[in-house]
Scaffold this active site. Structure first.
Site, PDB file in Angstrom:
ATOM      1  N   PHE A 134       0.855  -1.192   0.000  1.00 34.29           N
ATOM      2  CA  PHE A 134       0.000   0.000   0.000  1.00 34.29           C
ATOM      3  C   PHE A 134       0.885   1.234   0.000  1.00 34.29           C
ATOM      4  O   PHE A 134       1.716   1.402   0.888  1.00 34.29           O
ATOM      5  CB  PHE A 134      -0.947   0.033   1.209  1.00 34.29           C
ATOM      6  CG  PHE A 134      -1.915   1.175   1.106  1.00 34.29           C
ATOM      7  CD1 PHE A 134      -3.071   1.070   0.347  1.00 34.29           C
ATOM      8  CD2 PHE A 134      -1.646   2.394   1.731  1.00 34.29           C
ATOM      9  CE1 PHE A 134      -3.945   2.145   0.214  1.00 34.29           C
ATOM     10  CE2 PHE A 134      -2.517   3.471   1.600  1.00 34.29           C
ATOM     11  CZ  PHE A 134      -3.662   3.345   0.835  1.00 34.29           C
ATOM     12  N   ASP A 225       9.103   2.620   1.851  1.00 34.82           N
ATOM     13  CA  ASP A 225       7.927   3.383   2.259  1.00 34.82           C
ATOM     14  C   ASP A 225       7.737   3.149   3.759  1.00 34.82           C
ATOM     15  O   ASP A 225       7.249   2.098   4.189  1.00 34.82           O
ATOM     16  CB  ASP A 225       6.710   2.908   1.466  1.00 34.82           C
ATOM     17  CG  ASP A 225       5.425   3.631   1.870  1.00 34.82           C
ATOM     18  OD1 ASP A 225       5.407   4.268   2.949  1.00 34.82           O
ATOM     19  OD2 ASP A 225       4.447   3.540   1.117  1.00 34.82           O
ATOM     20  N   LYS A 254       2.525   9.728   8.103  1.00 36.69           N
ATOM     21  CA  LYS A 254       1.609   9.514   9.230  1.00 36.69           C
ATOM     22  C   LYS A 254       2.094  10.024  10.588  1.00 36.69           C
ATOM     23  O   LYS A 254       1.618  11.036  11.074  1.00 36.69           O
ATOM     24  CB  LYS A 254       1.239   8.033   9.319  1.00 36.69           C
ATOM     25  CG  LYS A 254       0.370   7.562   8.147  1.00 36.69           C
ATOM     26  CD  LYS A 254      -0.209   6.189   8.398  1.00 36.69           C
ATOM     27  CE  LYS A 254      -1.303   5.837   7.404  1.00 36.69           C
ATOM     28  NZ  LYS A 254      -0.848   5.128   6.205  1.00 36.69           N
TER      29      LYS A 254
HETATM   30  C1  LIG Z   1      -1.122   5.373   4.816  1.00 36.71           C
HETATM   31  C2  LIG Z   1      -0.011   4.956   3.931  1.00 36.71           C
HETATM   32  C3  LIG Z   1       0.276   5.656   2.755  1.00 36.71           C
HETATM   33  C4  LIG Z   1      -0.569   6.798   2.262  1.00 36.71           C
HETATM   34  O1  LIG Z   1      -0.486   7.909   3.084  1.00 36.71           O
HETATM   35  P1  LIG Z   1      -1.550   9.119   2.885  1.00 36.71           P
HETATM   36  O2  LIG Z   1      -1.062  10.152   3.859  1.00 36.71           O
HETATM   37  O3  LIG Z   1      -2.897   8.566   3.212  1.00 36.71           O
HETATM   38  O4  LIG Z   1      -1.442   9.558   1.480  1.00 36.71           O
HETATM   39  C5  LIG Z   1       1.375   5.259   2.015  1.00 36.71           C
HETATM   40  N1  LIG Z   1       2.136   4.222   2.402  1.00 36.71           N
HETATM   41  C6  LIG Z   1       1.888   3.528   3.522  1.00 36.71           C
HETATM   42  C7  LIG Z   1       2.793   2.407   3.914  1.00 36.71           C
HETATM   43  C8  LIG Z   1       0.794   3.854   4.322  1.00 36.71           C
HETATM   44  O5  LIG Z   1       0.528   3.136   5.416  1.00 36.71           O
END
Ligand SMILES: *Cc1c(COP(=O)(O)O)cnc(C)c1O
Length: 403
Positions: A134, A225, A254
């Protein structure tokens, strides 16, 4: 717009690990805005730091130097293996920056597209990502996300992405070899050190070490990520520290602002490819958001929260393992790092959304990670008594479902 299937409560107030809804009901918050509210709700230091910043300066353009931004960049680079930082406002946007960086690395450093390649043709750069990953919802980030359900209805997707099964060394080697068969083609590999939304799957050290070796051998960028796991949540400050490999770049968002929107792409000097004018964000790295990030990092340090997360993660895993042993026909096990833990359900159990709903009735907020995993991502300041209470309430929720 109708973009969210929302639970039927309105949260109006919070303090520490607690939130209240509009009817005054209190919930123990093991969601934290989905791994966002690092210091919990209404933290005193955060309130004071942000109020002071509001009294000084909220926003100025990146046309000018911004001392809070330089200070936050230094706090990130001094505590990580990275050298330079670009700031934006969300996780998807941080990944967008990483994807552009990867393309530039492919086109310039690897020379993939210099022979007059046609976009999308066999000489244009590829980015390899994992299935069940994700990476966010903007068009390129959702293309990077290896889950067809998120692509459905939004085709055509962005070109230049290929997918392989997470933690599968042989599949990765095969995809890399076939991608590189006619010469340099792969610009970057983008991976979560632990898959969060995709079901709480921790990265495997041997797999990541092999990916690192192969990226080094081909001069391919390895990008992590860390939007969900970075900033202390794993029990290390940065997620890559759990795997014993250093990526060339990480994306953050986040937990970095503790509830104030901020995202970041941090890179090593060898991946510092953007020149003035090539990437930008109006709001990115403004003084207010950077003050939030500085306060979160300072409080992690001052309150020794990273080692606290290690202890709390171990305790939560223990408590959940005991719960599993009391309900072996419904619960399969627990997996995760630090304060990102997933309780894995068996096929016989109610679905994760049903359990989350029942827990809410018992005064506990949890979030699914797919249909068969219930995810715990509480504020990092959570205490042992809260974790015990959370698992008690979860057990009561299971009982209320007739389990
Ligand atoms: C939540 C998340 C995203 C997306 O972040 P947003 O601030 O909602 O755009 C990307 N990568 C990972 C691993 C996430 O958990």
């Amino acid at each position: 717009m109708d973009t969210y299937a929302r639970f039927p409560i309105s949260l109006t107030r919070g303090r520490g690990v607690w939130v209240w809804d509009s009817s005054g009901k209190r919930y123990l918050d093991c969601v934290a805005g989905i791994a966002v509210c690092t210091l919990g709700h209404s933290d005193g230091r955060m309130k004071r730091a942000l109020s002071r910043q509001l009294g000084k300066l909220q926003h100025v353009s990146n046309l000018y130097r911004i001392p809070e931004q330089e200070e936050l960049a230094a706090a990130i680079t001094d505590s990580s293996c990275m050298d330079r930082v670009f700031f934006c406002n969300s996780g998807a946007e941080a990944n967008e920056a990483a994807i552009k960086l990867a393309r530039k690395h492919g086109n310039t450093v690897r020379g993939i597209n210099t022979a007059g390649g046609i976009p999308g043709g066999e000489h244009s750069p590829l980015i390899l990502t994992a299935q069940a990953s994700f990476h966010g919802r903007t068009l390129a980030a959702v293309t990077a996300t290896g889950q067809p359900k998120y692509h459905q209805g939004f085709e055509p997707m962005v070109q230049g992405f290929r997918y392989f099964p997470y933690n599968d060394t042989a599949a990765f080697e095969t995809l890399l070899a076939s991608s590189e068969a006619q010469g340099p083609r792969v610009a970057a590999v983008l991976l979560e050190p632990i898959q969060g939304e995709g079901g709480v799957h921790p990265g495997n050290r041997a797999f990541f070490q092999r990916v690192r070796e192969l990226c080094d051998a081909h001069n391919i960028l390895l990008i992590f990520d860390e939007v969900q796991i970075g900033v202390g949540r794993s029990g290390q400050l940065w997620g890559y520290e759990q795997l014993g490999v250093e990526p060339d770049a990480i994306t953050l968002a986040k937990g970095l602002g503790g509830g104030i929107p901020i995202g970041a792409l941090a890179v090593k000097a060898k991946a510092d490819h953007f020149r003035p004018g090539e990437h930008a964000s109006t709001f990115g790295g403004n003084p207010f958001a950077c003050r939030a990030g500085l306060t979160v990092l300072a409080e992690l340090e001052r309150r020794k929260l990273v080692s606290h997360v290690q202890r709390m993660g171990e305790l939560l895993q223990e408590l959940l393992a005991e719960l599993v042993s009391r309900h072996p026909t419904l619960l399969e096990g627990v997996r995760g790092w630090g304060l990102l833990q997933g309780l894995v359900l068996r096929a016989e159990a109610p679905s994760a959304p049903e359990i989350v709903m029942a827990a809410m009735e018992q005064g506990l907020l949890l979030v699914p990670a797919g249909p068969q995993v219930v995810r715990f991502v509480p504020p990092l300041v959570i205490q042992p008594r809260h974790l015990r209470l959370a698992v008690d309430r979860l057990e009561r929720a299971l009982t209320s479902l007739g389990c």
